[in-house]
Structures are given as structure tokens and as C-alpha cells.
Write a protein that holds these residues in place. Sequence first.
Motif, PDB file in Angstrom:
ATOM      1  N   LEU A   1       9.620  20.967   1.793  1.00  0.00           N
ATOM      2  CA  LEU A   1       8.357  21.072   2.532  1.00  0.00           C
ATOM      3  C   LEU A   1       7.305  20.083   2.055  1.00  0.00           C
ATOM      4  N   TRP A   2       7.241  19.797   0.762  1.00  0.00           N
ATOM      5  CA  TRP A   2       6.182  18.921   0.250  1.00  0.00           C
ATOM      6  C   TRP A   2       6.314  17.489   0.733  1.00  0.00           C
ATOM      7  N   VAL A   3       7.531  17.049   1.011  1.00  0.00           N
ATOM      8  CA  VAL A   3       7.745  15.649   1.364  1.00  0.00           C
ATOM      9  C   VAL A   3       7.521  15.364   2.848  1.00  0.00           C
TER      10      VAL A   3
ATOM     11  N   PHE B   1       6.480   9.153   6.120  1.00  0.00           N
ATOM     12  CA  PHE B   1       6.217   7.791   6.571  1.00  0.00           C
ATOM     13  C   PHE B   1       5.852   6.864   5.417  1.00  0.00           C
ATOM     14  N   ILE B   2       5.325   7.411   4.319  1.00  0.00           N
ATOM     15  CA  ILE B   2       4.985   6.581   3.163  1.00  0.00           C
ATOM     16  C   ILE B   2       6.240   6.193   2.386  1.00  0.00           C
ATOM     17  N   PHE B   3       7.174   7.135   2.244  1.00  0.00           N
ATOM     18  CA  PHE B   3       8.368   6.881   1.442  1.00  0.00           C
ATOM     19  C   PHE B   3       9.443   6.092   2.184  1.00  0.00           C
ATOM     20  N   ARG B   4       9.356   6.006   3.511  1.00  0.00           N
ATOM     21  CA  ARG B   4      10.395   5.346   4.295  1.00  0.00           C
ATOM     22  C   ARG B   4      10.463   3.848   3.953  1.00  0.00           C
TER      23      ARG B   4
ATOM     24  N   ALA C   1       0.838  -1.200   0.000  1.00  0.00           N
ATOM     25  CA  ALA C   1       0.000   0.000   0.000  1.00  0.00           C
ATOM     26  C   ALA C   1       0.876   1.254   0.000  1.00  0.00           C
ATOM     27  N   ARG C   2       1.932   1.245   0.834  1.00  0.00           N
ATOM     28  CA  ARG C   2       2.837   2.403   0.843  1.00  0.00           C
ATOM     29  C   ARG C   2       3.511   2.572  -0.505  1.00  0.00           C
ATOM     30  N   ARG C   3       3.855   1.474  -1.160  1.00  0.00           N
ATOM     31  CA  ARG C   3       4.493   1.541  -2.473  1.00  0.00           C
ATOM     32  C   ARG C   3       3.539   2.133  -3.512  1.00  0.00           C
ATOM     33  N   ARG C   4       2.282   1.708  -3.476  1.00  0.00           N
ATOM     34  CA  ARG C   4       1.285   2.264  -4.408  1.00  0.00           C
ATOM     35  C   ARG C   4       1.040   3.738  -4.145  1.00  0.00           C
ATOM     36  N   TRP C   5       0.871   4.097  -2.865  1.00  0.00           N
ATOM     37  CA  TRP C   5       0.636   5.500  -2.533  1.00  0.00           C
ATOM     38  C   TRP C   5       1.827   6.376  -2.919  1.00  0.00           C
ATOM     39  N   SER C   6       3.045   5.872  -2.741  1.00  0.00           N
ATOM     40  CA  SER C   6       4.217   6.662  -3.118  1.00  0.00           C
ATOM     41  C   SER C   6       4.237   6.910  -4.624  1.00  0.00           C
ATOM     42  N   LEU C   7       3.818   5.915  -5.400  1.00  0.00           N
ATOM     43  CA  LEU C   7       3.756   6.088  -6.851  1.00  0.00           C
ATOM     44  C   LEU C   7       2.715   7.140  -7.233  1.00  0.00           C
TER      45      LEU C   7
END
Length: 77
Positions: free
Chosen positions: A57-59, A64-67, A12-18
Motif C-alpha cells: 500500500l505505501w508504494v 510514478f516516481i520509482f518507475r 528529480a525522480r531519482r532524488r525524490w525516490s532516495l
Amino acid sequence: MSESKKALSYKARRRWSLVILLVGLPLYIMAAVSVVNWFDRPSILVELMIYVGLGILWVLPFKFIFRGIGQADPDAK
């Protein structure tokens, strides 16, 4: 609730990061350029500092999603 049920799974984190990188980031870039263009064009160093600051600032909300996304799936066997 256990920790694993609260947190997003690796997939899920991988999909959201994309989604964030392909949709959210271009929208954020357009918004940042629009905000800078509302004012008279500042000097190149000030403009660079604004873009670097906005780029960091945007990241922050999505940290927590990209970690750990670049590593192997910890749930895979």
C-alpha cells in the motif's frame, strides 16, 4: 504545456525516490507497527498479511516516481 515540463525529470525522480526510501519508508514502518500494536496481537499469519498489505500500500502513491529509476538516465548522452 508539453509533457516534459509537467513530469519530473529523471534526476528529480531519482532524488525524490532516495528521500522516500531513506526518510519516508522508516516513518511508514514505525506507523504500521504502531497501528498493529494498538490491537491485541493477532496470529502470526494475520500479522504477516497486514504487514504485506501495508508494504504494498505505501508504494502505490509513489509508483510514478520509482518507475525506471534503476535504468540509465534517458536524458544522458
